[in-house]
Design a protein around this motif. Structure first.
Motif, PDB file in Angstrom:
ATOM      1  N   ARG A 186      77.752  14.734  63.149  1.00 53.64           N
ATOM      2  CA  ARG A 186      76.343  15.068  63.364  1.00 53.64           C
ATOM      3  C   ARG A 186      75.577  13.980  64.119  1.00 53.64           C
ATOM      4  O   ARG A 186      74.363  14.028  64.213  1.00 53.64           O
ATOM      5  CB  ARG A 186      75.648  15.296  62.014  1.00 53.64           C
TER       6      ARG A 186
ATOM      7  N   GLY B  71      75.989  13.306  67.279  1.00 55.97           N
ATOM      8  CA  GLY B  71      75.769  13.667  68.671  1.00 55.97           C
ATOM      9  C   GLY B  71      76.977  14.264  69.353  1.00 55.97           C
ATOM     10  O   GLY B  71      76.863  15.211  70.118  1.00 55.97           O
ATOM     11  N   ALA B  72      78.158  13.730  69.068  1.00 60.99           N
ATOM     12  CA  ALA B  72      79.328  14.147  69.830  1.00 60.99           C
ATOM     13  C   ALA B  72      80.050  15.352  69.225  1.00 60.99           C
ATOM     14  O   ALA B  72      80.904  15.953  69.876  1.00 60.99           O
ATOM     15  CB  ALA B  72      80.293  12.980  69.992  1.00 60.99           C
TER      16      ALA B  72
ATOM     17  N   LYS C 137      89.308  13.121  62.712  1.00 62.53           N
ATOM     18  CA  LYS C 137      89.058  11.682  62.798  1.00 62.53           C
ATOM     19  C   LYS C 137      89.591  10.957  61.555  1.00 62.53           C
ATOM     20  O   LYS C 137      90.223   9.910  61.656  1.00 62.53           O
ATOM     21  CB  LYS C 137      87.557  11.468  62.929  1.00 62.53           C
TER      22      LYS C 137
ATOM     23  N   ASP D  86      71.844   3.999  62.476  1.00 64.46           N
ATOM     24  CA  ASP D  86      71.046   3.234  63.448  1.00 64.46           C
ATOM     25  C   ASP D  86      69.913   4.091  64.014  1.00 64.46           C
ATOM     26  O   ASP D  86      68.840   3.572  64.335  1.00 64.46           O
ATOM     27  CB  ASP D  86      71.932   2.711  64.574  1.00 64.46           C
TER      28      ASP D  86
ATOM     29  N   TYR E 201      68.755   0.171  70.607  1.00 61.42           N
ATOM     30  CA  TYR E 201      69.260   1.540  70.589  1.00 61.42           C
ATOM     31  C   TYR E 201      70.770   1.552  70.803  1.00 61.42           C
ATOM     32  O   TYR E 201      71.497   2.316  70.148  1.00 61.42           O
ATOM     33  CB  TYR E 201      68.538   2.340  71.681  1.00 61.42           C
ATOM     34  N   ILE E 202      71.254   0.685  71.675  1.00 59.64           N
ATOM     35  CA  ILE E 202      72.674   0.707  72.018  1.00 59.64           C
ATOM     36  C   ILE E 202      73.554   0.364  70.812  1.00 59.64           C
ATOM     37  O   ILE E 202      74.719   0.736  70.771  1.00 59.64           O
ATOM     38  CB  ILE E 202      72.979  -0.242  73.215  1.00 59.64           C
TER      39      ILE E 202
ATOM     40  N   GLY F 284      73.693   1.764  68.173  1.00 60.88           N
ATOM     41  CA  GLY F 284      74.147   3.000  67.545  1.00 60.88           C
ATOM     42  C   GLY F 284      75.428   3.530  68.149  1.00 60.88           C
ATOM     43  O   GLY F 284      76.121   4.339  67.541  1.00 60.88           O
TER      44      GLY F 284
ATOM     45  N   ASN G 193      78.245   9.430  61.149  1.00 62.91           N
ATOM     46  CA  ASN G 193      76.806   9.566  61.033  1.00 62.91           C
ATOM     47  C   ASN G 193      76.401   9.858  59.574  1.00 62.91           C
ATOM     48  O   ASN G 193      77.183  10.423  58.806  1.00 62.91           O
ATOM     49  CB  ASN G 193      76.381  10.713  61.962  1.00 62.91           C
TER      50      ASN G 193
ATOM     51  N   THR H 288      76.720  13.527  58.615  1.00 61.36           N
ATOM     52  CA  THR H 288      78.118  13.954  58.488  1.00 61.36           C
ATOM     53  C   THR H 288      78.624  13.626  57.084  1.00 61.36           C
ATOM     54  O   THR H 288      79.268  14.443  56.419  1.00 61.36           O
ATOM     55  CB  THR H 288      79.000  13.224  59.523  1.00 61.36           C
TER      56      THR H 288
ATOM     57  N   LEU I 205      75.674   5.823  76.903  1.00 61.78           N
ATOM     58  CA  LEU I 205      74.291   5.631  77.340  1.00 61.78           C
ATOM     59  C   LEU I 205      74.169   5.851  78.838  1.00 61.78           C
ATOM     60  O   LEU I 205      73.411   6.694  79.298  1.00 61.78           O
ATOM     61  CB  LEU I 205      73.760   4.243  76.942  1.00 61.78           C
TER      62      LEU I 205
HETATM   63  C1  LIG Z   1      73.856   5.013  73.221  1.00 61.82           C
HETATM   64  C2  LIG Z   1      74.387   5.683  71.992  1.00 61.82           C
HETATM   65  C3  LIG Z   1      73.681   5.614  70.800  1.00 61.82           C
HETATM   66  C4  LIG Z   1      74.166   6.229  69.658  1.00 61.82           C
HETATM   67  N1  LIG Z   1      73.429   6.143  68.516  1.00 61.82           N
HETATM   68  C5  LIG Z   1      73.892   6.748  67.400  1.00 61.82           C
HETATM   69  C6  LIG Z   1      73.158   6.676  66.182  1.00 61.82           C
HETATM   70  O1  LIG Z   1      72.083   6.060  66.106  1.00 61.82           O
HETATM   71  N2  LIG Z   1      73.656   7.291  65.094  1.00 61.82           N
HETATM   72  C7  LIG Z   1      74.848   7.976  65.120  1.00 61.82           C
HETATM   73  O2  LIG Z   1      75.280   8.490  64.112  1.00 61.82           O
HETATM   74  N3  LIG Z   1      75.562   8.047  66.257  1.00 61.82           N
HETATM   75  C8  LIG Z   1      75.118   7.458  67.376  1.00 61.82           C
HETATM   76  N4  LIG Z   1      75.870   7.519  68.519  1.00 61.82           N
HETATM   77  C9  LIG Z   1      77.187   8.204  68.452  1.00 61.82           C
HETATM   78  C10 LIG Z   1      78.239   7.247  67.906  1.00 61.82           C
HETATM   79  O3  LIG Z   1      78.807   6.533  68.997  1.00 61.82           O
HETATM   80  C11 LIG Z   1      79.360   7.970  67.179  1.00 61.82           C
HETATM   81  O4  LIG Z   1      79.829   8.995  67.986  1.00 61.82           O
HETATM   82  C12 LIG Z   1      78.952   8.572  65.856  1.00 61.82           C
HETATM   83  O5  LIG Z   1      78.342   7.622  65.025  1.00 61.82           O
HETATM   84  C13 LIG Z   1      80.155   9.143  65.154  1.00 61.82           C
HETATM   85  O6  LIG Z   1      79.796   9.760  63.960  1.00 61.82           O
HETATM   86  P1  LIG Z   1      79.880  11.344  63.763  1.00 61.82           P
HETATM   87  O7  LIG Z   1      81.244  11.786  64.230  1.00 61.82           O
HETATM   88  O8  LIG Z   1      79.690  11.539  62.308  1.00 61.82           O
HETATM   89  O9  LIG Z   1      78.802  11.955  64.574  1.00 61.82           O
HETATM   90  C14 LIG Z   1      75.396   6.927  69.695  1.00 61.82           C
HETATM   91  C15 LIG Z   1      76.103   6.995  70.890  1.00 61.82           C
HETATM   92  C16 LIG Z   1      75.616   6.391  72.030  1.00 61.82           C
HETATM   93  C17 LIG Z   1      76.403   6.489  73.301  1.00 61.82           C
END
Ligand SMILES: Cc1cc2nc3c(=O)[nH]c(=O)nc-3n(C[C@H](O)[C@H](O)[C@H](O)COP(=O)(O)O)c2cc1C
Ligand code: SF4
Lengths: 149, 404
Positions: B55, B57-58, B65, B84, B164-165, B167, B204, B207, B384
């Motif tokens: 949750r 983003g990806a 995983k 983050d 921000y980065i 995260g 996340n 998640t 990013l």
């Molecule tokens: C620039 C950037 C910022 C990100 N910030 C966050 C964030 O604040 N929180 C987050 O869960 N994932 C963030 N992500 C995604 C993480 O890299 C990662 O995919 C995610 O934490 C994986 O958890 P999930 O599979 O539960 O989503 C960010 C990705 C990028 C490229």
């Protein structure tokens, strides 16, 4: 200058006393020292470097990476969110009025990227807590409150 | 259909969010006991069968995983909760942590058990102090109840400091290690070489909360909500020109228009009361017109038809008086300020995009903007730089949304 550095060394090592002296504790260490002085000047970096056993250049490199440690005036910072949702609710004017009001006070008012309170915009972070739906009056009060603190 | 409450506590939940009473009230005792009675492979099989996707983003399949981390070789394994949340327009993890901090932590403990990790970190952005306080109290409760501590998994809270980065998952690992929060080149992926080169599971907040509710019930219960493609519910951070901005939990497949208009959700468009557009997914999200909104549901395939994504669950609503070029300028500034500067296409590209937009390039330099965007997508190290131009391109593709 010499005695000042010695005093800072003492204060910093007391602040970091119970932290494990590991590289991975550098960020927590920076936070503790920053919240004591609202500042990370070369003297504090030096003291952290000594206390944590991490080279000065490394401590500096890490400290300078993070926006919240960038506070060279050493005033208590208040961050007003100026990103999309807060700006739609007038945060740019809020920031300007705050900056005028804070002149000559021990508070500095700065703009900040999204603070994550878009549903209660406009938001600010006063260095310790976030406040939401902030009005110019509320900000003025906050600035005055800091003066008496 | 009214708002669902699974990840978020029922409004009848009156106990202190971090208390032992809340722990039982939410069924986390059941979740923990069930998880510990199960073989780690059974848990992973359940997480896979539930269809939970990341949750943050990806939307990567969570069970897959976990399996990679479990199978990776290493003398030590870690779990990291990513709180983050500094993506522009995003605030659902903050709401979740404030309203129910124990759920995500229970998810961390279940994950640690499943992948055989001994240590976990919760990385929370430095401006979320109220949520950090809740998390700390919840951790205290778990210690008191004996779920966290020397004999089990140790959990440490880490506070970010305005980046921000950080995260981005590999940047976050560097930050925990006490380094500059600059992304690492992938591969190797954190599942194989994460914290201190050891297999590391990063998830996340939301998640992990999903995993907790799954284990408190079972796969069939979990799949009662959602679409045929994506099971479960999603937290949406609704902001801008709606009557009731806030964080709402809805099943996947929910019509976007209803999200904006239902009386117990967005409550209808505010401001001029005429919808202009939405920006879905965050700063690297996609602008959608009102026709596209009316034709879409909250699901990956439905949104992909318009090049959009649920992303971080941010849904920013603009009435028809908002100049979207102004929004775009804000987004461009955000990326330019937050680029870590490590690679040239992103460092220079984000700045160039901002300059072009500030000087009217949205109308006069569209080809240059597209070319620059392509270069950033192809040659940036991390997400990013790769996705910074997405919102820009979505607006270039929808000239009707740009006023005069
Ligand atoms: C620039 C950037 C910022 C990100 N910030 C966050 C964030 O604040 N929180 C987050 O869960 N994932 C963030 N992500 C995604 C993480 O890299 C990662 O995919 C995610 O934490 C994986 O958890 P999930 O599979 O539960 O989503 C960010 C990705 C990028 C490229
Ligand atoms: S793409 Fe941008 S944020 Fe990512 S590593 Fe490169 S410069 Fe840093």
């Amino acid at each position: 200058m010499h005695t000042e550095q010695a005093a800072i060394n003492v204060r910093v090592s007391a602040l970091l006393e119970d932290l494990p002296k590991e590289r991975s504790q550098l960020l927590p260490a920076l936070w503790r020292v920053f919240e004591e002085y609202w500042l990370l000047e070369p003297e504090m970096i030096e003291a952290i470097s000594n206390a944590m056993g991490v080279p000065y250049a490394e401590v500096y490199g890490v400290a300078s990476f993070y926006a919240l440690f960038d506070n060279p005036e050493g005033c208590r910072p208040i961050y007003v969110c100026t990103d999309v949702m807060c700006a739609l609710r007038g945060s740019e004017d809020l920031l300007k009025s705050g900056q005028v009001g804070a002149k000559g006070t021990p508070v500095s008012i700065k703009g900040a990227p999204c603070l994550g309170y878009c549903d209660e915009a406009p938001a600010l972070f006063d260095g310790k807590v976030t406040k939401t739906q902030v009005t110019q009056d509320a900000l003025a009060q906050l600035i005055r409150g800091e003066k008496h603190a | 259909m009214p708002e669902v409450r699974r990840l978020l506590p029922e409004s009848t939940c009156r106990s202190d969010p971090a208390s032992p009473a809340r722990f039982t009230e939410r069924g986390w005792d059941r979740a923990m006991e069930r998880a510990l009675s199960m073989d780690p492979d059974e848990i992973i099989a359940d997480v896979k069968a539930s269809g939970i996707k990341g949750r943050g983003g990806a939307a990567f399949p969570t069970g897959v995983k976990w399996e990679s981390v479990k199978k990776a070789l290493g003398d030590m394994r870690y779990v990291v909760m990513n709180a983050d949340e500094s993506e522009l327009g995003t605030f659902k993890d903050r709401a979740l942590l404030q309203q129910d901090p124990l759920g995500a932590l229970v998810g961390v403990l279940i994950a640690a058990h499943a992948v055989d990790a001994q240590k976990a970190y919760c990385y929370i952005r430095g401006e979320y102090r109220q949520a950090e306080g809740r998390l700390k109290d919840a951790l205290g409760t778990l210690r008191q109840l004996g779920w966290v501590g020397p004999n089990g998994v140790d959990i440490e809270i880490r506070r970010g400091a305005g980046a921000y980065i950080a995260g981005e998952e590999t940047a976050l690992l560097n930050s925990i290690e006490g380094k500059r929060a600059e992304p690492r080149v992938k591969p190797p992926f954190p599942t194989n070489q994460g914290l201190w080169g050891r297999p590391t599971l990063i998830q996340n907040v939301e998640t992990l909360a999903n995993v907790a509710v799954l284990l408190a019930h079972d796969v069939n219960w979990f799949k009662e909500y959602g679409s045929s493609d994506t099971s479960g519910t999603k937290l949406i951070g609704l902001s801008g020109h709606v009557r009731r901005p806030g964080v709402y939990e809805v099943p996947f497949g929910y019509p976007l228009a209803n999200l904006l208009n239902d009386s117990d959700l967005g409550g209808g468009v505010a401001g001029s009361q005429r919808l202009g557009a939405i920006l879905i997914g965050g700063a690297a999200g996609t602008f959608l017109s009102s026709d596209e909104i009316n034709d879409s549901v909250l699901d990956y395939a439905s949104l992909a038809r318009y090049g959009a994504n649920i992303g971080s669950g941010a849904l920013m609503v603009f009435d028809d008086t908002v100049d979207l070029r102004w929004v775009l300028r804000k987004l461009a500034r955000f990326f330019s300020d937050e680029s870590c500067g490590q690679c040239v296409p992103c460092r220079i590209g984000t700045r160039r995009v901002l300059e072009l937009i500030e000087h009217g390039g949205l109308t006069t330099r569209q080809d240059d903007l597209r070319e620059l965007s392509q270069a950033m997508r192809d040659a940036s190290i991390c997400g990013l730089g790769q996705t910074a131009p997405v919102a820009l391109l979505s607006l270039l593709d929808r000239p009707d949304l740009i006023q005069g």
